[in-house]
Design a protein around this motif. Structure first.
Motif, PDB file in Angstrom:
ATOM      1  N   GLY A 160      26.421  33.414  47.443  1.00 46.50           N
ATOM      2  CA  GLY A 160      25.853  32.339  48.236  1.00 46.50           C
ATOM      3  C   GLY A 160      26.918  31.321  48.579  1.00 46.50           C
ATOM      4  N   GLN A 184      23.500  38.352  44.105  1.00 46.22           N
ATOM      5  CA  GLN A 184      23.882  38.126  45.490  1.00 46.22           C
ATOM      6  C   GLN A 184      24.719  36.851  45.600  1.00 46.22           C
ATOM      7  OE1 GLN A 184      22.838  40.412  48.133  1.00 46.22           O
ATOM      8  NE2 GLN A 184      22.603  41.469  46.179  1.00 46.22           N
ATOM      9  N   LEU A 190      21.304  36.550  55.113  1.00 44.27           N
ATOM     10  CA  LEU A 190      20.014  36.412  55.778  1.00 44.27           C
ATOM     11  C   LEU A 190      19.796  37.471  56.846  1.00 44.27           C
ATOM     12  CD1 LEU A 190      17.659  34.211  55.661  1.00 44.27           C
ATOM     13  CD2 LEU A 190      18.601  33.418  57.820  1.00 44.27           C
ATOM     14  N   PHE A 219      24.217  29.879  58.060  1.00 46.39           N
ATOM     15  CA  PHE A 219      23.039  30.018  57.203  1.00 46.39           C
ATOM     16  C   PHE A 219      23.437  29.690  55.769  1.00 46.39           C
ATOM     17  CE2 PHE A 219      21.691  32.956  60.660  1.00 46.39           C
ATOM     18  CZ  PHE A 219      20.526  32.294  61.009  1.00 46.39           C
ATOM     19  N   GLY A 251      18.166  30.247  52.002  1.00 45.72           N
ATOM     20  CA  GLY A 251      17.269  31.311  52.448  1.00 45.72           C
ATOM     21  C   GLY A 251      15.800  30.936  52.421  1.00 45.72           C
ATOM     22  N   HIS A 252      15.443  29.818  53.064  1.00 47.53           N
ATOM     23  CA  HIS A 252      14.022  29.438  53.132  1.00 47.53           C
ATOM     24  C   HIS A 252      13.216  30.547  53.808  1.00 47.53           C
ATOM     25  CE1 HIS A 252      14.954  25.474  51.759  1.00 47.53           C
ATOM     26  NE2 HIS A 252      15.571  25.085  52.855  1.00 47.53           N
ATOM     27  N   GLN A 253      11.956  30.658  53.421  1.00 41.53           N
ATOM     28  CA  GLN A 253      11.096  31.667  54.023  1.00 41.53           C
ATOM     29  C   GLN A 253      11.008  31.508  55.541  1.00 41.53           C
ATOM     30  OE1 GLN A 253       9.615  34.406  52.799  1.00 41.53           O
ATOM     31  NE2 GLN A 253      10.705  33.986  50.884  1.00 41.53           N
ATOM     32  N   ILE A 312      24.375  33.786  52.892  1.00 39.53           N
ATOM     33  CA  ILE A 312      23.306  34.223  51.991  1.00 39.53           C
ATOM     34  C   ILE A 312      22.765  35.609  52.327  1.00 39.53           C
ATOM     35  CG2 ILE A 312      22.577  31.913  51.300  1.00 39.53           C
ATOM     36  CD1 ILE A 312      20.471  32.045  53.516  1.00 39.53           C
ATOM     37  N   ALA A 351      16.197  27.963  47.828  1.00 40.01           N
ATOM     38  CA  ALA A 351      15.181  28.223  48.850  1.00 40.01           C
ATOM     39  C   ALA A 351      13.828  27.647  48.475  1.00 40.01           C
ATOM     40  CB  ALA A 351      15.055  29.734  49.073  1.00 40.01           C
ATOM     41  N   ARG A 411      13.894  33.254  57.015  1.00 42.19           N
ATOM     42  CA  ARG A 411      13.857  34.711  56.871  1.00 42.19           C
ATOM     43  C   ARG A 411      12.952  35.358  57.912  1.00 42.19           C
ATOM     44  NH1 ARG A 411      16.806  36.362  52.838  1.00 42.19           N
ATOM     45  NH2 ARG A 411      17.343  34.907  51.159  1.00 42.19           N
ATOM     46  N   TRP A 424      27.686  42.482  51.259  1.00 40.24           N
ATOM     47  CA  TRP A 424      26.290  42.835  50.991  1.00 40.24           C
ATOM     48  C   TRP A 424      26.149  44.337  50.804  1.00 40.24           C
ATOM     49  CZ3 TRP A 424      24.715  38.203  50.103  1.00 40.24           C
ATOM     50  CH2 TRP A 424      25.262  37.140  50.824  1.00 40.24           C
ATOM     51  N   ASP A 481      27.142  33.773  57.748  1.00 42.13           N
ATOM     52  CA  ASP A 481      25.947  34.056  56.962  1.00 42.13           C
ATOM     53  C   ASP A 481      26.339  34.071  55.476  1.00 42.13           C
ATOM     54  OD1 ASP A 481      23.460  36.761  57.024  1.00 42.13           O
ATOM     55  OD2 ASP A 481      23.529  34.858  55.967  1.00 42.13           O
TER      56      ASP A 481
END
Length: 443
Positions: free
Chosen positions: A259, A257, A412, A386, A389-391, A410, A324, A394, A241, A408
């Motif tokens: 995944g 990004q 997150l 994870f 990346g659902h809200q 994604i 997401a 987050r 990242w 991780d």
């Protein structure tokens, strides 16, 4: 206003049918899935999409939308049926062919057939051949034949809408209308201009088919680059990242990004149509598909390696959908990862997915998998993965996972400021793990 018959009431066909009805057309949608038809008739879409239920209810209440299991005669026929892959990553056109055969008896002079299903180059022309064989009484257009006189029109208008934003994008996105002849394309324009507020771009059907495929192949290649970087960074002990964020500070670099893989009904499937059509000329497209197909397996291997450090590990997986904030599980790499972990190990798997009410069939029969809420998933877990990346995810506090081993996929939990508690996807700590994590691993 026109009479329109829509074949297939799934993620594309149902919003399209409801939108056309809202613009005053008389629409009949049909689908072989009787349960889906029954649900739609009652005003309830069989999948979640913002504002779709409201639009559907209005279309049904006015009588401009009818849904059933058989086609009817119409001015326009829209084919919006699946085009999946079969063994060997070959395109399966059986649904398209069946829809074509279903509407053929109902065609009349002046009818227009529009294929919206994403398809290999040449599919629209083969529909013409199929219709001609079924309806010898009709003069069917031939590719770029401008001299002949024809009784019907045939074109390809690939869908371009994104789950979660379907209704807005149906209206706002440019559409490509590829005709078997120019007259076919213009007949398609006459329908789409009644609800599309953006540009209608006219071309031939082969080009329209290819454009949709290369749109998704381009995205697949860019995602594959990011996913390959993530695996290289894991191997080298680098935070992917941070590396990508720093590289993107260059004014002419924009790396995506990474995944857990690539899913959905388009990007994970469509590039294979190009490979199938030109296998010796599509090497980059094939490799990108292989990289992205490999990524879920890499995540599974990482979790398995971490699990060996526990006596009786519990793994909590956050997310099952392919992207997401939707409920769409088609070709989901998250679902593939959870299924492989549960099927090939003795791990106890907790799944947190706020967009489903029950586990999908691939998981519900497995005794070592349970669907739980986010708090229970965190509280019970030894290893947290994870995946989407659902809200809702987050908004989770990163500090709540300090005593967990985290994979991780994604990003997150952020970049370098989270390094002390994030395990890279190869199962190795990016930096020395916190003391309490080490204590838990040795318990």
């Amino acid at each position: 206003m026109a009479e329109v018959c829509v074949a297939g009431l799934g993620y594309i066909g149902l919003p399209t049918a409801a939108m056309l009805a809202s613009q005053g057309h008389q629409v009949t949608g049909f689908d072989i899935n009787a349960a889906a038809v029954a649900s739609i008739k009652s005003g309830h879409p069989h999948f979640h999409e913002p504002d779709l239920q409201m639009l559907l209810s209005a279309a049904l209440s006015t009588g401009r939308l009818k849904v059933q299991t058989d086609p009817v005669a119409a001015d326009y026929f829209i084919l919006a049926v699946p085009t999946p892959l079969v063994e060997g990553n070959k395109p399966d056109l059986s649904y398209v062919n069946a829809a074509c055969d279903g509407i053929a008896p109902f065609l009349r002079v002046g009818s227009t057939v529009i294929l919206e299903s994403t398809s290999p180059v040449g599919t629209t022309e083969r529909l013409c051949e199929r219709i001609a064989a079924a309806r010898p009484d009709l003069r069917v257009p031939r590719y770029m034949d401008v001299s002949g006189e024809f009784d019907i029109f045939v074109c390809h208008c690939p869908e371009r809408i994104l789950p979660g934003q379907m209704l807005r994008e149906l209206v706002s996105n440019d559409r490509i209308i590829g005709g078997v002849t120019d007259a076919c394309a213009q007949s398609g324009v006459a329908l789409y201009e009644t609800f599309v507020r953006s540009n209608l771009l006219v071309t031939d059907c082969r080009t329209a088919e290819f454009v949709k495929l290369i749109e998704n192949a381009s995205r697949d290649i860019n995602i594959a680059f990011a996913n390959e970087l993530s695996m290289i960074c894991d191997h080298l002990g680098i935070d992917v990242w941070d590396a990508i964020n720093l590289a993107n500070r260059h004014p002419r670099v924009k790396i995506l990004q990474p995944g857990p893989g690539v899913g959905g009904h388009c990007i994970a499937v469509d590039p294979w149509f190009i490979v199938d059509s030109a296998p010796n000329l599509s090497r980059m497209i094939r490799v990108a598909r292989e990289v992205n197909d490999r990524k879920p397996k890499s995540v599974v291997e990482s979790v398995r390696a971490l699990a060996k450090r526990f006596k009786r590990p519990i793994v909590s997986c956050y997310g099952l959908t392919y992207k997401a904030d939707v409920d769409d599980l088609r070709e989901s790499p998250a679902l593939e990862i959870v299924h492989d972990l549960a099927r090939t190990t003795n791990l106890n798997i907790l799944v947190c997915e706020p967009h489903v009410r029950k586990l999908p069939p691939a998981l519900e029969s497995l005794s070592n998998v349970r669907l739980v809420g986010p708090d229970e998933a965190r509280r019970e877990a030894d290893i947290v993965v994870f995946l989407v990346g659902h809200q809702q995810f987050r908004r989770l506090e990163a500090n709540a996972f300090l005593n967990k081993v985290v994979v991780d996929t994604i990003g997150l939990l952020g970049g370098s400021h989270q390094r002390q508690r994030v395990i890279a996807s190869n199962g190795l700590p990016v930096r020395t793990a916190a003391d309490e994590t080490e204590q838990r691993l040795s318990a």
